[in-house]
Scaffold this active site. Structure first.
Site, PDB file in Angstrom:
ATOM      1  N   SER A 260     -18.051  25.126  47.770  1.00 25.70           N
ATOM      2  CA  SER A 260     -16.970  25.232  47.170  1.00 25.70           C
ATOM      3  C   SER A 260     -15.759  25.255  48.346  1.00 25.70           C
ATOM      4  CB  SER A 260     -16.731  25.977  46.129  1.00 25.70           C
ATOM      5  OG  SER A 260     -16.896  27.257  46.733  1.00 25.70           O
TER       6      SER A 260
ATOM      7  N   HIS B 126     -21.879  27.206  39.209  1.00 24.53           N
ATOM      8  CA  HIS B 126     -23.137  27.069  39.886  1.00 24.53           C
ATOM      9  C   HIS B 126     -24.372  27.426  39.053  1.00 24.53           C
ATOM     10  CE1 HIS B 126     -20.786  27.489  43.930  1.00 24.53           C
ATOM     11  NE2 HIS B 126     -20.754  26.178  43.414  1.00 24.53           N
TER      12      HIS B 126
ATOM     13  N   GLN C  28     -18.365  33.632  39.029  1.00 26.06           N
ATOM     14  CA  GLN C  28     -19.506  32.861  39.875  1.00 26.06           C
ATOM     15  C   GLN C  28     -20.536  34.043  40.403  1.00 26.06           C
ATOM     16  OE1 GLN C  28     -18.125  29.468  42.180  1.00 26.06           O
ATOM     17  NE2 GLN C  28     -18.879  30.728  43.975  1.00 26.06           N
ATOM     18  N   GLU C  29     -19.778  35.281  40.981  1.00 26.84           N
ATOM     19  CA  GLU C  29     -21.043  36.119  41.655  1.00 26.84           C
ATOM     20  C   GLU C  29     -20.888  37.594  41.118  1.00 26.84           C
ATOM     21  OE1 GLU C  29     -20.531  35.505  45.757  1.00 26.84           O
ATOM     22  OE2 GLU C  29     -20.791  33.301  45.764  1.00 26.84           O
TER      23      GLU C  29
ATOM     24  N   GLU D 220     -28.115  30.631  46.877  1.00 24.36           N
ATOM     25  CA  GLU D 220     -27.893  31.880  47.487  1.00 24.36           C
ATOM     26  C   GLU D 220     -28.914  32.893  46.932  1.00 24.36           C
ATOM     27  OE1 GLU D 220     -23.859  33.351  47.442  1.00 24.36           O
ATOM     28  OE2 GLU D 220     -23.135  31.385  48.065  1.00 24.36           O
TER      29      GLU D 220
ATOM     30  N   ASP E 229     -17.207  38.196  42.572  1.00 23.70           N
ATOM     31  CA  ASP E 229     -16.439  37.042  42.980  1.00 23.70           C
ATOM     32  C   ASP E 229     -16.061  36.187  41.842  1.00 23.70           C
ATOM     33  OD1 ASP E 229     -15.502  34.929  43.985  1.00 23.70           O
ATOM     34  OD2 ASP E 229     -17.044  34.365  45.253  1.00 23.70           O
TER      35      ASP E 229
ATOM     36  N   GLU F 110     -13.359  39.460  44.234  1.00 26.13           N
ATOM     37  CA  GLU F 110     -12.870  38.285  45.147  1.00 26.13           C
ATOM     38  C   GLU F 110     -12.275  37.337  44.433  1.00 26.13           C
ATOM     39  OE1 GLU F 110     -16.308  37.139  47.748  1.00 26.13           O
ATOM     40  OE2 GLU F 110     -15.618  35.091  48.028  1.00 26.13           O
TER      41      GLU F 110
ATOM     42  N   ASP G 126     -10.518  34.600  49.448  1.00 23.00           N
ATOM     43  CA  ASP G 126     -11.436  33.760  50.191  1.00 23.00           C
ATOM     44  C   ASP G 126     -10.677  32.307  50.307  1.00 23.00           C
ATOM     45  OD1 ASP G 126     -13.694  31.878  51.060  1.00 23.00           O
ATOM     46  OD2 ASP G 126     -14.676  32.308  49.320  1.00 23.00           O
TER      47      ASP G 126
ATOM     48  N   LYS H 201     -15.154  33.390  57.202  1.00 26.02           N
ATOM     49  CA  LYS H 201     -16.100  32.470  57.319  1.00 26.02           C
ATOM     50  C   LYS H 201     -15.562  31.662  58.733  1.00 26.02           C
ATOM     51  CE  LYS H 201     -16.864  31.933  52.371  1.00 26.02           C
ATOM     52  NZ  LYS H 201     -16.580  31.144  51.056  1.00 26.02           N
TER      53      LYS H 201
ATOM     54  N   HIS I 189     -21.460  34.507  54.807  1.00 25.59           N
ATOM     55  CA  HIS I 189     -22.154  33.280  54.889  1.00 25.59           C
ATOM     56  C   HIS I 189     -21.581  32.316  54.069  1.00 25.59           C
ATOM     57  CE1 HIS I 189     -24.268  33.929  50.822  1.00 25.59           C
ATOM     58  NE2 HIS I 189     -22.963  34.504  50.673  1.00 25.59           N
ATOM     59  N   ARG I 190     -22.080  31.022  54.065  1.00 25.59           N
ATOM     60  CA  ARG I 190     -21.628  30.000  53.124  1.00 25.59           C
ATOM     61  C   ARG I 190     -22.997  29.749  52.241  1.00 25.59           C
ATOM     62  NH1 ARG I 190     -16.969  27.567  54.351  1.00 25.59           N
ATOM     63  NH2 ARG I 190     -17.164  27.197  51.931  1.00 25.59           N
TER      64      ARG I 190
ATOM     65  N   LYS J   8     -21.299  39.636  53.586  1.00 33.20           N
ATOM     66  CA  LYS J   8     -21.619  39.061  52.269  1.00 33.20           C
ATOM     67  C   LYS J   8     -22.408  37.958  52.765  1.00 33.20           C
ATOM     68  CE  LYS J   8     -19.686  36.338  48.302  1.00 33.20           C
ATOM     69  NZ  LYS J   8     -18.667  35.875  47.889  1.00 33.20           N
TER      70      LYS J   8
END
Lengths: 428, 442
Positions: B42, B161, B169-170, B211, B248, B292, B319, B344, B372-373, B395
């Site tokens: 994203s 995702h 999302q997370e 991930e 997140d 986040e 972010d 990032k 990370h990505r 992260k």
């Protein structure tokens, strides 16, 4: 003289989040190298033993602190002062120190970590790439061109590792018709992404398993093959010519009392002879060039029948039945079982013994396929091992997850470095 | 003098099977080093640009041969003969050569690859571990010590995702109460395996996303939070004390027409002004210590009251909001928006600019989380970066898939190497108010 000064092990995590062993080696000239040990899911009954702590309070009993301590306290003192170039001697010394048939005392995870790290340190000491050093150990001709392996890419899964109606474990892309490794990888990656889109279009899940393959809910084994063929064509490739198929049924998993039972799909029971007939029909219908563990590891008669019937038509790979073990493999050669062998370093436990098995295969005219495990790491040792031994084929998973991709990336770098001195393996 | 002798790029694959850039640097003393560039899923609207070929005949247009050629033909000749220790100069030179605001000419993937590979070569030339070399570039006070980051471990997914009824999302486990990094990783790994056992049924898949997280079919956001709390407890840990939760929301993804629309779960529509109360309820009910992208990146007005109301109780991470960009962050600091920033390197494109954003955050008292990505590689640069900068938090995904675990493994090795000098970041985490440390009954 260059000598081993320090060997230390550390407990790290593999690609499934389970503990495994990393070994670091320091030479007396300041050179350092390390290696990480993979771990198998379906460990064959004759494999070298992975030592696990069994302490339920840590990592559900899967900790490897004992193996780490064995490296630090038992192996390291014995090897200190030895030349890193004495790979055979070092491997033999560790086997002796272990004293068991299957490396169960020190642990194959402890021994293999040291064996690989020493190998890497020796290459660095000579200032040559790891694959060139492995060729030297293997006794390969220095002037001969290097062969970049054709990859068997596991993109669709069934069997014990998937919750669908597919009995066979792995359906792989085998891009034998590419001109280079880099192009073979592109063929594979584009087909993988096309397959993902096809699954999305049908509303099927696209999350991935341990080796990066999809495990959608499909009706049966045939549907899995048809789906892959559709993806190959849709991606713009010619199935059979540019991209062939390789299948790993992992038949030991559904072999019961002399019969092969298709529990996950139709429920049918098949006699070994009927299995041979089934495979015969499949290779008539589908562009399958390689069949791994087509029979159960216990079913020697079935294996003989399979080899007699189809051994001159396609590659028949032995994995669970040979477990990279020279002694067990020698029996297989004598009995005329299979015509290729899957090579997994951690099934046998040292670099030297693995090279011995590869040499035996070459002498007997068997093809060799260098293989990852389902629990892998970021270590790309097997990429160099495949090039160094000239195996011609590698099996290292799907086109996602970096424990798989790291090996492909290393092969890209090797191919670029070799330039005209390298050529792509292609069709076995 | 040590000089850059050769710079070479190669098209390789990332963890999703998409092309990315690997750069190798050779020095005149024979030292070589390489680095691989990650890629975001994203990509925020303000991010530096990843240059892709757009040639539909190769990798569906995602090839990076142009970026590779830019390294080999445009960047390499300019840097040949420079000292690898002149990181700032080298990064500035590449930005100048690019000359665009968002690195769209040479590509941030080309530039960052060179920036990282040069740093690694310089570390090798100096005979230092990478984290020590990066420390010298990060301009931290000399008495700073070495902090191993507390990991935010992404094990459960929703949002765009995942094909389930979860909007956020997370959902991450955040083992701040562990004594060391090594133990923190064990806490997370055991919780991950326990969650897997809880999810596994003959018909339910435990396959993983990009991930490494699971994306099971769940009824809504709260069920996801409750499930994580249960997994933590069942694995034998104390939720909120040993292992907290981090979220997140990726709220930009469900911000529609001025409202936050929870379309994947119950369809609730929430006005920006009501979001602080919404999150307030969640952090009352669950041990959430960090959120986040709680609001959308273009909803700056609502970020202010959110930060005022919740900023002393929970870490609010920007972010998509800040995109590791010092000038965007400066505005955020001035307006009192968020209290932490996700870092990032490929959002901004050079190491020097990354250090700049981090220094600014530190000065303003913002927490930093190295990240990370979604498209990662086997490269573990960010592990060293987090220790070098004492970010205190990292992260880097779930506890499976080696593009994620490789970073954890590198941190294990660094902690081992530092021995007594290493301090675990969990102990320094400041958003642990008493009321959130109580253990929910199970």
């Amino acid at each position: 003289m260059t000598t081993l000064q320090k060997i230390t092990a550390l407990e790290i995590l593999d690609s499934r989040g389970n503990p495994t062993v990393m070994v670091s080696v320091a030479l007396n000239n300041g050179i350092t190298a390390s290696a990480c040990v993979p771990s198998g899911a379906s460990t064959g009954i004759r494999e070298a033993v992975e030592l696990r702590d069994g302490d339920a309070k840590r990592y559900g009993g899967k900790g490897v602190l004992k193996a780490v301590a064995n490296v630090n306290q038992l192996i390291a003192p014995k090897l200190k002062g030895k030349s890193p170039h004495a790979q055979k001697e070092i491997d033999a010394l560790m086997c002796e120190l272990d004293g068991t048939e299957n490396k169960s005392k020190l642990g194959a995870n402890a021994i293999l970590g040291v064996s690989m790290a020493v190998c890497r340190a020796a290459a660095l000491d000579l200032g040559i790439p790891l694959y060139a050093y492995i060729r030297k150990l293997h006794g390969g001709k220095a002037a001969a061109p290097y062969i970049l392996p054709a990859p068997q890419m596991n993109v669709l899964n069934g069997g014990a590792h998937a919750t669908n109606n597919v009995d066979f474990q792995e359906f792989m892309l085998f891009p034998i018709g590419a001109p280079t490794f880099a192009e073979a990888l592109r063929y594979g990656a584009e087909t993988f992404h096309t397959l993902k889109k096809l699954l999305q279009k049908r509303g099927l899940v696209t999350s991935v398993g341990d080796e990066g393959g999809f495990a959608p809910n499909l009706k049966n084994n045939e549907e899995a093959v048809e789906l892959i063929l559709e993806a190959i064509r849709e991606a713009g490739y010619e199935d059979g010519k540019q991209i062939a198929l390789a299948i790993d049924p992992a038949a030991s998993e559904f072999y019961e009392d002399g019969y092969y039972v298709f529990k996950k799909s139709s429920g049918m029971r098949r006699h070994p002879i009927e299995m041979v007939e089934l495979y015969s029909r499949w290779i008539e219908r589908y562009p399958i060039l390689s069949l791994e563990d087509g029979m159960g590891e216990e079913d020697r008669e079935g294996w003989k029948a399979l080899t007699n019937a189809l051994g001159n038509k396609l590659q028949l790979v032995g994995d669970d039945n040979f477990v990279t073990n020279p002694k067990i493999f020698a029996e297989g050669i004598r009995d005329g079982i299979a015509n290729a062998i899957l090579i997994k370093l951690n099934q046998i436990g040292t670099v030297s013994e693995t090279l011995e098995t590869v040499a035996m295969a070459e002498k007997a005219g068997y093809c060799t396929v260098i293989s990852h495990r389902s629990g892998e790491t970021e270590d790309a040792f097997i990429a160099d091992f495949a090039v160094g031994t000239g195996a011609g084929q590698i099996k290292t998973g799907s086109l996602c997850r970096s424990e798989r991709i790291a090996k492909y990336n290393r092969l890209l770098a090797i191919e670029k470095e070799l330039g005209k001195k390298g050529r792509y393996g292609g069709k076995p | 003098m040590t000089k850059i002798h050769k710079i070479n790029a190669l098209e390789i694959l990332d963890s999703r099977g998409n092309p990315t850039v690997m750069v190798s640097v050779a020095l005149n003393n024979g030292i070589t080093a390489s680095a691989c560039v990650p890629s975001g899923a994203s990509t925020g609207i303000r991010e530096a640009v990843e240059l892709r070929d757009g040639d539909a005949k190769r990798y569906g247009g995602k090839g990076v041969l142009k970026a590779v050629a830019n390294v080999n033909q445009l960047i390499a000749p300019k840097l040949k003969g420079k000292s690898p220790h002149a990181q700032k100069e080298i990064d500035a030179l590449m930005c100048e050569l690019d000359s665009t605001e968002n690195k769209s000419k040479l590509g941030a993937n080309a530039i960052l690859g060179v920036s990282m590979a040069v740093a690694r070569a310089a570390a090798l030339a100096a005979g230092h571990p990478l984290y020590r070399h990066l420390r010298s570039l990060a301009e931290l006070p000399s008495e700073a010590g070495w902090v191993l980051p507390a990991p935010m471990v992404n094990i459960l997914n929703g949002g765009r995702h995942a094909a389930n009824n979860v909007d956020f999302q997370e959902f991450m486990v955040f083992p701040i109460g562990a004594p060391t990094f090594k133990e923190a990783l064990r806490y997370a790994a055991e919780t991950f395996q326990t969650l897997k056992e809880m999810l596994q049924t003959p018909t339910r898949t435990t396959a993983v996303g990009d991930e490494g997280g699971f994306a099971p079919d769940l009824e809504g956001n709260e069920e996801a939070l409750a499930m994580l709390v249960r997994a933590i407890a069942r694995a034998g840990f104390d939720p909120g004390r040993q292992i907290a939760l981090a979220l997140d929301a990726a709220a930009s993804e469900f911000f529609e027409g001025g409202e936050y629309v929870l379309s994947k779960s119950d369809g609730t529509r929430i006005l920006p002004a009501a979001m602080a109360a919404f999150y307030g309820d969640l952090i009352n009910d669950y041990p959430i210590f960090s959120i986040e992208d709680a609001l959308a990146e273009n909803d700056w007005e609502a970020w202010k009251p959110l930060t005022r109301r919740l900023g002393d109780r929970v870490q609010l991470v920007g972010d998509d909001l800040f995109t590791t960009n010092a000038s965007v962050l400066a505005r955020g600091i001035q307006e009192g928006i968020a209290n932490a920033i996700l870092i990032k390197p490929n959002q901004i494109g050079t190491l020097s600019e990354t250090f700049e954003a981090m220094a600014m955050a530190r000065k303003a008292g913002y927490a930093t989380i190295i990240s990370h990505r979604a498209g990662e590689t086997e490269d573990t640069f960010i592990a060293d970066l987090s220790v070098a900068t004492n970010s205190g938090q990292i992260k880097t995904g779930s506890v499976c898939r080696s593009e994620r675990t490789a970073k954890y493994n590198r941190l294990l090795a660094i902690e081992h190497e530092l021995g007594d000098q290493a301090q675990y970041g969990g102990a320094l985490f400041r958003f642990t108010s008493k009321d959130k440390q109580s253990t929910p009954s199970n």
